[in-house]
Scaffold this active site. Structure first.
Site, mmCIF file in Angstrom:
data_model
loop_
_atom_site.group_PDB
_atom_site.id
_atom_site.type_symbol
_atom_site.label_atom_id
_atom_site.label_comp_id
_atom_site.label_asym_id
_atom_site.label_seq_id
_atom_site.Cartn_x
_atom_site.Cartn_y
_atom_site.Cartn_z
ATOM 1 N N SER A 139 6.589 -39.370 5.610
ATOM 2 C CA SER A 139 7.581 -39.119 6.659
ATOM 3 C C SER A 139 8.599 -40.255 6.703
ATOM 4 O O SER A 139 8.334 -41.366 6.239
ATOM 5 C CB SER A 139 6.875 -39.026 8.024
ATOM 6 O OG SER A 139 7.797 -39.036 9.092
ATOM 7 N N TYR A 152 0.835 -42.016 14.760
ATOM 8 C CA TYR A 152 1.215 -41.131 13.658
ATOM 9 C C TYR A 152 2.041 -41.906 12.635
ATOM 10 O O TYR A 152 1.804 -41.827 11.424
ATOM 11 C CB TYR A 152 2.012 -39.942 14.200
ATOM 12 C CG TYR A 152 2.633 -39.057 13.138
ATOM 13 C CD1 TYR A 152 1.865 -38.101 12.473
ATOM 14 C CD2 TYR A 152 3.989 -39.165 12.815
ATOM 15 C CE1 TYR A 152 2.438 -37.279 11.507
ATOM 16 C CE2 TYR A 152 4.562 -38.342 11.868
ATOM 17 C CZ TYR A 152 3.788 -37.403 11.207
ATOM 18 O OH TYR A 152 4.356 -36.592 10.245
#
Length: 248
Positions: A139, A152
């Site tokens: 990400s 996360y």
């Protein structure tokens, strides 16, 4: 990396980015194996695709992984691409005590440790192939975390570091290591954090296909490319760009 006549495993393949990758690569003449936890949703996804095999399983559970790996070795000895796409994310305020450790533990297990385990178990099969690839889906937050998804982001930073090390370790083998780094993507998975404002999962899949064609190993999808340049010039500016509410 060749883009056709591959046998491809995609975890988290029944929806979102994983489904779009499965759709695009199956259309390119590849056999795609999609893994998902929900049997009904997996079957529905498989019905929409061509040249696909669904396998029910949760990659965060050791017993499920053992069962999946056994099937792959016996039924798909030509497996040469593994796309680690299954993920977990929680909104998580570090100033509150709302299950922070529990959420972080699940994210780290699903987004990082489960990938290490699956890659380790499939590496002997992959290295037997004339050409093979591992794709780790990380990400944009691997470069700078977003405060609403702090743990996360930490799991994706771990995955990024691991991907760099894995690429070096496998550099003298037939296995190429790609890292797919999307920004916010409009999927069901991302709706709690404003996913409707994100790019389409189709765009992510298309960028992966292009990366295979050009052997681009770190794939900065959409806004990630611009953000990465900012990160290189000033990690502090990148952090505040990701978290504008905290900027002085």
């Amino acid at each position: 990396m060749k883009t056709t006549q591959n046998t491809i495993l995609i975890t988290g393949g029944s929806a979102g980015i994983g489904f779009e990758i499965a759709r695009l690569f199956s259309q390119q003449g590849n056999h795609v194996i999609i893994v998902g936890r929900n049997e009904e949703r997996l079957a529905q996804a498989a019905a929409k695709l061509q040249n696909v095999t669904p396998l029910v399983g949760d990659v965060s559970k050791e017993a499920d992984v053992e069962a999946i790996v056994k099937i792959l070795y016996s039924d798909f000895p030509n497996l040469n691409v593994v796309i680690n796409n299954a993920g977990s994310a929680f909104l998580n305020n570090l100033l509150e005590t709302d299950r922070t450790f529990e959420k972080a533990q699940e994210e780290m297990l699903t987004n990082y440790l489960s990938i290490v385990r699956l890659n380790e178990k499939l590496q002997p099969l992959l290295t037997k192939q004339a050409e093979a690839a591992i794709v780790n889906v990380s990400s944009i937050v691997a470069f700078a975390p977003n405060n609403v998804l702090p743990t996360y982001g930490a799991s994706k930073a771990a995955l990024h570091s691991y991907s760099l090390s894995l690429r070096l370790s496998l550099s003298k083998t037939s296995v190429k290591v790609f890292e797919l780094m999307p920004p916010l993507v409009n999927t069901d998975f991302s709706q709690p954090i404003g996913g409707a404002n994100g790019i389409s999962p189709t765009a992510v899949a298309e960028d992966l296909l292009k990366a295979f064609e050009t052997d681009t190993y770190e794939i900065h999808v959409g806004h990630t490319a611009e953000f990465y340049k900012l990160f290189l010039s000033s990690p502090t500016d990148a952090l505040y760009a990701m978290n504008p509410a905290f900027q002085a």
